[in-house]
Design an enzyme around this catalytic site. Structure first.
Site, PDB file in Angstrom:
ATOM      1  N   THR A  28      11.243  55.178  73.880  1.00 27.17           N
ATOM      2  CA  THR A  28      10.189  54.382  73.260  1.00 27.17           C
ATOM      3  C   THR A  28      10.740  53.005  72.894  1.00 27.17           C
ATOM      4  O   THR A  28      11.913  52.879  72.542  1.00 27.17           O
ATOM      5  CB  THR A  28       9.672  55.093  71.995  1.00 27.17           C
ATOM      6  OG1 THR A  28       9.135  56.363  72.363  1.00 27.17           O
ATOM      7  CG2 THR A  28       8.597  54.278  71.287  1.00 27.17           C
ATOM      8  N   GLY A  29       9.897  51.990  72.979  1.00 30.48           N
ATOM      9  CA  GLY A  29      10.314  50.642  72.605  1.00 30.48           C
ATOM     10  C   GLY A  29      10.134  49.665  73.741  1.00 30.48           C
ATOM     11  O   GLY A  29       9.705  50.020  74.850  1.00 30.48           O
ATOM     12  N   THR A  31      12.235  47.910  75.681  1.00 34.10           N
ATOM     13  CA  THR A  31      13.010  48.093  76.909  1.00 34.10           C
ATOM     14  C   THR A  31      12.551  49.335  77.653  1.00 34.10           C
ATOM     15  O   THR A  31      12.468  49.340  78.887  1.00 34.10           O
ATOM     16  CB  THR A  31      14.516  48.163  76.602  1.00 34.10           C
ATOM     17  OG1 THR A  31      14.880  47.063  75.751  1.00 34.10           O
ATOM     18  CG2 THR A  31      15.338  48.073  77.873  1.00 34.10           C
ATOM     19  N   ASP A  84      18.579  50.036  68.999  1.00 32.58           N
ATOM     20  CA  ASP A  84      18.539  48.848  68.143  1.00 32.58           C
ATOM     21  C   ASP A  84      19.931  48.273  67.951  1.00 32.58           C
ATOM     22  O   ASP A  84      20.100  47.065  67.794  1.00 32.58           O
ATOM     23  CB  ASP A  84      17.900  49.198  66.804  1.00 32.58           C
ATOM     24  CG  ASP A  84      16.471  49.681  66.988  1.00 32.58           C
ATOM     25  OD1 ASP A  84      15.657  48.920  67.533  1.00 32.58           O
ATOM     26  OD2 ASP A  84      16.174  50.829  66.605  1.00 32.58           O
ATOM     27  N   GLU A 103      12.828  61.128  69.794  1.00 32.97           N
ATOM     28  CA  GLU A 103      13.889  60.606  70.652  1.00 32.97           C
ATOM     29  C   GLU A 103      15.142  61.464  70.536  1.00 32.97           C
ATOM     30  O   GLU A 103      15.787  61.790  71.546  1.00 32.97           O
ATOM     31  CB  GLU A 103      14.211  59.159  70.280  1.00 32.97           C
ATOM     32  CG  GLU A 103      13.112  58.169  70.646  1.00 32.97           C
ATOM     33  CD  GLU A 103      13.346  56.779  70.100  1.00 32.97           C
ATOM     34  OE1 GLU A 103      12.697  55.847  70.605  1.00 32.97           O
ATOM     35  OE2 GLU A 103      14.164  56.620  69.179  1.00 32.97           O
ATOM     36  N   LYS A 121      22.313  43.723  71.472  1.00 31.47           N
ATOM     37  CA  LYS A 121      22.308  45.000  70.745  1.00 31.47           C
ATOM     38  C   LYS A 121      23.694  45.626  70.625  1.00 31.47           C
ATOM     39  O   LYS A 121      23.861  46.628  69.932  1.00 31.47           O
ATOM     40  CB  LYS A 121      21.359  45.990  71.440  1.00 31.47           C
ATOM     41  CG  LYS A 121      19.945  45.464  71.642  1.00 31.47           C
ATOM     42  CD  LYS A 121      19.254  45.163  70.330  1.00 31.47           C
ATOM     43  CE  LYS A 121      17.867  44.561  70.551  1.00 31.47           C
ATOM     44  NZ  LYS A 121      16.944  45.452  71.237  1.00 31.47           N
TER      45      LYS A 121
END
Length: 220
Positions: A28-29, A31, A84, A103, A121
């Site tokens: 998820t997110g 990228t 992150d 996740e 990151k």
């Protein structure tokens, strides 16, 4: 290259780790969303996917990719997701998008965890990015007090509820020198569902988008 261009480059590079004819775990997110776009180009060559959030499930299905419930499968070769923050030891902070629990569950089932990030990151130590902690609502105040005792400053993520119906406390002010120990200690607080440290189950490979191209990092 812009940050988005670096994300797109690693998203496309991650396709090399997808096992044809099998199920792939998808994170998820921002990228991960780019990875879904790339994965759509080979949807006829995979059995389907497991989604780590409702947002990811909807995006996968929107591309015509079959989404399996994790309870329906016993084997999943690879999970691909962003982070992150990630260190050279492959320890991560995840959960900026609020999907940390699912996740972590999908990552636990996968044979290999491929982390895809842009170069911003990668850090020497974790904690500059606030550490998300998913909390049962009735335990919010108790967990916040315990997190304060651990040296952090917990802040409720306002107006946000996880896919599991819980709250998130974002813990600021931590310099995490022993992420395995801290992950364990936080998870032992009554009322914590899980936290965004991925150290007990770190990434196996990290694909890093840089202005010079995609670099591959493995645990030192």
């Amino acid at each position: 290259m812009t940050q988005d261009e670096m994300k797109l480059a690693v998203a496309r590079a991650a396709l090399e780790y997808v096992v044809e004819g099998r199920i792939v775990g998808v994170g998820t997110g921002s990228t991960a969303r780019m990875f879904i776009e790339a994965l759509a180009g080979m949807k006829d060559r995979i059995a389907g996917a497991v989604a780590s959030s409702e947002d990811t499930r909807q995006r996968l299905e929107g591309h015509g990719i079959k989404v399996f419930d994790l309870n329906e499968i016993t084997d999943m070769p690879v999970y691909i997701d962003g982070a992150d923050e990630i260190t050279p030891e492959m320890h991560m902070i995840k959960g900026g998008g609020g999907a940390l629990t699912r996740e972590k569950i999908v990552a636990a089932v996968a044979g290999k965890f491929i982390c895809i990030v842009d170069g911003t990151k990668v850090v020497d130590y974790l904690g500059r990015f606030p550490l998300p902690v998913e909390v049962i609502p009735m335990a919010r105040a108790h967990v916040a007090r315990e997190l304060t005792r651990l040296g952090g400053t917990p802040v409720l993520r306002e107006g946000f509820v996880t896919d599991n119906g819980n709250l998130i406390l974002d813990v600021k002010g931590l310099k995490i020198v022993d992420p395995v120990d801290l992950e364990t200690r936080i998870n032992q607080i009554a009322g914590v569902v899980t936290n965004g440290l991925f150290a007990l189950r770190p990434a196996d490979v990290c694909l890093i988008g840089t202005p010079e191209g995609v670099q591959t990092m493995t645990a030192e």
